[in-house]
Design an enzyme around this catalytic site. Structure first.
Site, PDB file in Angstrom:
ATOM      1  N   GLY A 204      63.151  57.535  54.822  1.00 20.34           N
ATOM      2  CA  GLY A 204      64.584  57.243  54.733  1.00 20.34           C
ATOM      3  C   GLY A 204      65.081  57.630  53.349  1.00 20.34           C
ATOM      4  O   GLY A 204      66.083  57.107  52.849  1.00 20.34           O
ATOM      5  N   ALA A 205      64.358  58.596  52.745  1.00 24.64           N
ATOM      6  CA  ALA A 205      64.675  59.006  51.368  1.00 24.64           C
ATOM      7  C   ALA A 205      66.023  59.704  51.263  1.00 24.64           C
ATOM      8  O   ALA A 205      66.601  59.769  50.178  1.00 24.64           O
ATOM      9  CB  ALA A 205      63.575  59.927  50.848  1.00 24.64           C
TER      10      ALA A 205
ATOM     11  N   GLN B 293      71.212  56.392  51.076  1.00 27.36           N
ATOM     12  CA  GLN B 293      71.722  55.890  49.781  1.00 27.36           C
ATOM     13  C   GLN B 293      70.655  55.069  49.058  1.00 27.36           C
ATOM     14  O   GLN B 293      70.385  55.272  47.873  1.00 27.36           O
ATOM     15  CB  GLN B 293      72.926  54.980  50.033  1.00 27.36           C
ATOM     16  CG  GLN B 293      74.118  55.659  50.637  1.00 27.36           C
ATOM     17  CD  GLN B 293      74.891  56.435  49.607  1.00 27.36           C
ATOM     18  OE1 GLN B 293      74.779  56.186  48.413  1.00 27.36           O
ATOM     19  NE2 GLN B 293      75.656  57.384  50.055  1.00 27.36           N
TER      20      GLN B 293
ATOM     21  N   GLY C 279      67.314  54.749  49.835  1.00 30.28           N
ATOM     22  CA  GLY C 279      66.053  55.473  49.644  1.00 30.28           C
ATOM     23  C   GLY C 279      66.113  56.421  48.463  1.00 30.28           C
ATOM     24  O   GLY C 279      65.173  56.504  47.662  1.00 30.28           O
TER      25      GLY C 279
ATOM     26  N   VAL D  74      62.647  47.765  54.146  1.00 32.57           N
ATOM     27  CA  VAL D  74      63.974  47.532  53.568  1.00 32.57           C
ATOM     28  C   VAL D  74      65.049  47.487  54.658  1.00 32.57           C
ATOM     29  O   VAL D  74      66.033  46.752  54.565  1.00 32.57           O
ATOM     30  CB  VAL D  74      64.305  48.648  52.545  1.00 32.57           C
ATOM     31  CG1 VAL D  74      65.700  48.468  51.959  1.00 32.57           C
ATOM     32  CG2 VAL D  74      63.261  48.686  51.436  1.00 32.57           C
ATOM     33  N   SER D  75      64.843  48.267  55.732  1.00 30.72           N
ATOM     34  CA  SER D  75      65.852  48.396  56.798  1.00 30.72           C
ATOM     35  C   SER D  75      66.292  47.016  57.298  1.00 30.72           C
ATOM     36  O   SER D  75      65.480  46.100  57.414  1.00 30.72           O
ATOM     37  CB  SER D  75      65.263  49.179  57.977  1.00 30.72           C
ATOM     38  OG  SER D  75      64.509  50.279  57.524  1.00 30.72           O
ATOM     39  N   ASN D  76      67.552  46.917  57.642  1.00 34.38           N
ATOM     40  CA  ASN D  76      68.109  45.633  58.105  1.00 34.38           C
ATOM     41  C   ASN D  76      68.185  45.545  59.621  1.00 34.38           C
ATOM     42  O   ASN D  76      68.286  46.578  60.291  1.00 34.38           O
ATOM     43  CB  ASN D  76      69.528  45.472  57.532  1.00 34.38           C
ATOM     44  CG  ASN D  76      69.517  44.757  56.199  1.00 34.38           C
ATOM     45  OD1 ASN D  76      68.740  43.834  55.991  1.00 34.38           O
ATOM     46  ND2 ASN D  76      70.387  45.186  55.292  1.00 34.38           N
TER      47      ASN D  76
ATOM     48  N   ARG E  49      70.830  37.707  42.996  1.00 35.79           N
ATOM     49  CA  ARG E  49      72.292  37.516  42.956  1.00 35.79           C
ATOM     50  C   ARG E  49      72.618  36.091  42.515  1.00 35.79           C
ATOM     51  O   ARG E  49      73.527  35.869  41.707  1.00 35.79           O
ATOM     52  CB  ARG E  49      72.883  37.816  44.341  1.00 35.79           C
ATOM     53  CG  ARG E  49      72.930  39.308  44.638  1.00 35.79           C
ATOM     54  CD  ARG E  49      73.318  39.604  46.086  1.00 35.79           C
ATOM     55  NE  ARG E  49      73.495  41.051  46.294  1.00 35.79           N
ATOM     56  CZ  ARG E  49      73.371  41.675  47.453  1.00 35.79           C
ATOM     57  NH1 ARG E  49      73.052  40.981  48.543  1.00 35.79           N
ATOM     58  NH2 ARG E  49      73.552  42.971  47.541  1.00 35.79           N
TER      59      ARG E  49
ATOM     60  N   HIS F   7      67.418  36.887  55.225  1.00 38.73           N
ATOM     61  CA  HIS F   7      68.313  37.698  54.384  1.00 38.73           C
ATOM     62  C   HIS F   7      69.596  37.841  55.208  1.00 38.73           C
ATOM     63  O   HIS F   7      69.810  38.834  55.903  1.00 38.73           O
ATOM     64  CB  HIS F   7      67.665  39.055  54.095  1.00 38.73           C
ATOM     65  CG  HIS F   7      68.589  39.999  53.356  1.00 38.73           C
ATOM     66  ND1 HIS F   7      69.238  39.664  52.193  1.00 38.73           N
ATOM     67  CD2 HIS F   7      68.963  41.280  53.635  1.00 38.73           C
ATOM     68  CE1 HIS F   7      69.972  40.688  51.793  1.00 38.73           C
ATOM     69  NE2 HIS F   7      69.823  41.673  52.649  1.00 38.73           N
TER      70      HIS F   7
HETATM   71  N1  LIG Z   1      67.047  44.568  52.777  1.00 42.19           N
HETATM   72  C1  LIG Z   1      68.042  44.809  51.946  1.00 42.19           C
HETATM   73  O1  LIG Z   1      68.299  44.014  51.028  1.00 42.19           O
HETATM   74  C2  LIG Z   1      68.850  46.046  52.111  1.00 42.19           C
HETATM   75  C3  LIG Z   1      68.719  46.782  53.269  1.00 42.19           C
HETATM   76  N2  LIG Z   1      69.475  47.892  53.463  1.00 42.19           N
HETATM   77  C4  LIG Z   1      69.284  48.598  54.725  1.00 42.19           C
HETATM   78  O2  LIG Z   1      68.602  49.823  54.483  1.00 42.19           O
HETATM   79  C5  LIG Z   1      68.950  50.769  55.513  1.00 42.19           C
HETATM   80  C6  LIG Z   1      69.417  52.076  54.878  1.00 42.19           C
HETATM   81  O3  LIG Z   1      70.632  51.853  54.180  1.00 42.19           O
HETATM   82  P1  LIG Z   1      71.402  53.080  53.464  1.00 42.19           P
HETATM   83  O4  LIG Z   1      70.429  53.880  52.680  1.00 42.19           O
HETATM   84  O5  LIG Z   1      72.592  52.520  52.801  1.00 42.19           O
HETATM   85  O6  LIG Z   1      71.864  53.935  54.750  1.00 42.19           O
HETATM   86  P2  LIG Z   1      72.151  55.506  54.836  1.00 42.19           P
HETATM   87  O7  LIG Z   1      73.020  55.707  56.043  1.00 42.19           O
HETATM   88  O8  LIG Z   1      72.617  56.032  53.534  1.00 42.19           O
HETATM   89  O9  LIG Z   1      70.709  56.109  55.139  1.00 42.19           O
HETATM   90  C7  LIG Z   1      70.083  55.881  56.375  1.00 42.19           C
HETATM   91  C8  LIG Z   1      68.736  56.564  56.379  1.00 42.19           C
HETATM   92  O10 LIG Z   1      68.126  56.314  57.648  1.00 42.19           O
HETATM   93  C9  LIG Z   1      67.859  57.562  58.289  1.00 42.19           C
HETATM   94  N3  LIG Z   1      68.117  57.421  59.722  1.00 42.19           N
HETATM   95  C10 LIG Z   1      69.280  57.044  60.305  1.00 42.19           C
HETATM   96  N4  LIG Z   1      69.148  57.079  61.641  1.00 42.19           N
HETATM   97  C11 LIG Z   1      67.878  57.486  61.908  1.00 42.19           C
HETATM   98  C12 LIG Z   1      67.143  57.728  63.115  1.00 42.19           C
HETATM   99  N5  LIG Z   1      67.681  57.552  64.325  1.00 42.19           N
HETATM  100  N6  LIG Z   1      65.867  58.132  63.003  1.00 42.19           N
HETATM  101  C13 LIG Z   1      65.290  58.305  61.788  1.00 42.19           C
HETATM  102  N7  LIG Z   1      65.933  58.097  60.621  1.00 42.19           N
HETATM  103  C14 LIG Z   1      67.213  57.692  60.679  1.00 42.19           C
HETATM  104  C15 LIG Z   1      68.810  58.569  57.655  1.00 42.19           C
HETATM  105  O11 LIG Z   1      68.316  59.896  57.788  1.00 42.19           O
HETATM  106  C16 LIG Z   1      68.824  58.085  56.221  1.00 42.19           C
HETATM  107  O12 LIG Z   1      67.684  58.546  55.526  1.00 42.19           O
HETATM  108  C17 LIG Z   1      70.035  50.075  56.359  1.00 42.19           C
HETATM  109  O13 LIG Z   1      69.449  49.491  57.509  1.00 42.19           O
HETATM  110  C18 LIG Z   1      70.570  49.006  55.426  1.00 42.19           C
HETATM  111  O14 LIG Z   1      71.177  47.936  56.091  1.00 42.19           O
HETATM  112  C19 LIG Z   1      70.344  48.344  52.519  1.00 42.19           C
HETATM  113  C20 LIG Z   1      70.501  47.655  51.349  1.00 42.19           C
HETATM  114  C21 LIG Z   1      69.774  46.444  51.051  1.00 42.19           C
HETATM  115  O1  LIG Z   2      74.616  43.830  52.969  1.00 38.36           O
HETATM  116  C1  LIG Z   2      74.011  44.779  53.487  1.00 38.36           C
HETATM  117  O2  LIG Z   2      74.135  45.157  54.666  1.00 38.36           O
HETATM  118  C2  LIG Z   2      72.999  45.486  52.641  1.00 38.36           C
HETATM  119  C3  LIG Z   2      72.107  44.425  52.152  1.00 38.36           C
HETATM  120  O3  LIG Z   2      71.308  43.889  52.893  1.00 38.36           O
HETATM  121  C4  LIG Z   2      72.392  43.841  50.852  1.00 38.36           C
HETATM  122  O4  LIG Z   2      72.874  44.526  49.946  1.00 38.36           O
HETATM  123  O5  LIG Z   2      72.131  42.651  50.702  1.00 38.36           O
END
Ligand SMILES: NC(=O)C1=CN([C@@H]2O[C@H](COP(=O)(O)OP(=O)(O)OC[C@H]3O[C@@H](n4cnc5c(N)ncnc54)[C@H](O)[C@@H]3O)[C@@H](O)[C@H]2O)C=CC1
Ligand SMILES: O=C([O-])CC(=O)C(=O)O
Length: 321
Positions: free
Chosen positions: A8-9, A12, A14, A121-123, A154, A178
């Site tokens: 998922g690099a 944003q 990654g 990390v994915s939600n 936070r 979370h």
């Molecule tokens: N646990 C936490 O505290 C946090 C979790 N997240 C989660 O991390 C994940 C990624 O967030 P962002 O980087 O902002 O999203 P983004 O939209 O910028 O990136 C998504 C990534 O997932 C990949 N992807 C999307 N659909 C796919 C599929 N069907 N098959 C394979 N790869 C796929 C994309 O190619 C991309 O690399 C989200 O689920 C987000 O909610 C984000 C911030 C904090």
């Molecule tokens: O809020 C979101 O969806 C992304 C995340 O998990 C966070 O930044 O805590």
């Protein structure tokens, strides 16, 4: 010297995590992993990061791949693929769609990198950690997620601001989901080593407002600027550094618990865990009655959704990656 792969690099979180992790001294290689079709982006990103490393004088190697065989040799794999939520969505709304992605990658990881640590990390991260554990077949201590570490940071920042002290003087912890049912452990909060209840100013602390701010941080940031990036990216890097340097710090990650928190178990959820080169080991703790009740509700919700997601995945034959 350690190879860290980020799945998922191209996202944003990654891509910023790749930048942050490359500064950890014992990280030898950062490998950017993406799905087929993203080759040009991955090549561009790796060149951009290479320029950044040269400008900073960092000797980290950068590589990229879309081939699951290149997951081999990774000591740590970060799984950050999947849809982020929209401003009007709850993280739990993403569960089924992101579970298909996470389960598919977890199977690839199990096949190709069975010695790795898998950091999710994915939600919604607690449910996704459960999915990753099940589909990778790795041992529980080697699969864990970002959990409530970022929420804890936070809250730490809110408390430091309120008391006008350096953030490093504040120790606090949020456990559970979370998400909306997260549970602050005020009983485990200290400032300058002093239990917060023993500070006269504690009676004036706006605890509810602080928790509201923590709970709504993610959605506010997404509404205002599209996505949360630096907070999660640096929180991920802290955990990766703790693993790589075998620091044995106790951080609040989403880990599979059995009986470490009273009689609650069989679920991946945010708990204090000792983080080492070998993985995450939940620390047995006792909670106050109120905290225990809230934590029990939080775990019940996550356990139920995790089981619903398992049922859904099992009813489908083909995973999406
Ligand atoms: N646990 C936490 O505290 C946090 C979790 N997240 C989660 O991390 C994940 C990624 O967030 P962002 O980087 O902002 O999203 P983004 O939209 O910028 O990136 C998504 C990534 O997932 C990949 N992807 C999307 N659909 C796919 C599929 N069907 N098959 C394979 N790869 C796929 C994309 O190619 C991309 O690399 C989200 O689920 C987000 O909610 C984000 C911030 C904090
Ligand atoms: O809020 C979101 O969806 C992304 C995340 O998990 C966070 O930044 O805590």
């Amino acid at each position: 010297m350690v190879k860290v792969t980020i799945i998922g690099a191209t996202g944003q979180v990654g891509s910023y995590a790749a930048h942050a992790i490359s500064q950890i001294p014992h990280v030898k290689e950062v490998s950017l992993f993406g799905r087929d079709g993203n080759q040009l982006y991955l090549e561009g990103l790796s060149r951009d990061l290479r320029d950044s490393f040269a400008a900073r004088g960092t000797n980290t190697r950068i590589s990229w791949s879309c081939d699951e065989k290149d997951l081999r040799g990774s000591e740590i794999i970060i799984l950050a693929s999947g849809a982020p939520r929209k401003p009007d969505q709850n993280r739990l709304d993403l569960a089924v769609d992101n579970a298909r992605i996470v389960a598919g990658y977890a199977e690839k990881i199990g096949r190709n990198a069975s010695e790795t640590l898998l950091f999710v990390v994915s939600n919604p991260v607690d449910v996704m950690t459960g999915v990753a554990l099940r589909y990778s077949n790795l041992p529980p201590h080697r699969v864990f997620g970002l959990g409530t570490h970022l929420d804890s940071m936070r809250l730490k920042s809110c408390i430091a601001e309120f008391f006008n002290v350096h953030v490093s003087e504040v120790h606090t912890r949020i456990i559970g989901e979370h998400g909306d049912s997260m549970v602050p452990l005020w009983s485990a909060t200290t400032i300058g080593g002093i239990q917060i209840n023993n500070l006269p100013a504690f009676s004036h602390i706006p605890k509810d407002e602080m928790m509201e701010r923590v709970k709504t941080s993610g959605s506010l940031i997404i509404r205002n600027k599209g996505s949360t990036v630096y907070g999660p990216g640096d929180a991920i890097a802290t955990i990766i550094r703790t693993i790589v340097e075998d620091e044995h710090r106790i951080l609040t990650v989403s880990a599979f618990i059995q009986k470490e928190v009273h009689d609650i178990g069989s679920v991946c959820i945010g708990v204090p865990a000792r983080i080492t080169r070998g993985g995450a080991f939940p620390v047995p703790i006792k909670l106050s009655d109120d905290e225990l009740e809230a934590f029990r509700l939080s775990t019940e919700q996550i356990r139920e959704i995790t089981h619903l997601v398992f049922e859904q995945l099992e009813s489908e034959e083909i995973l999406s990656v």
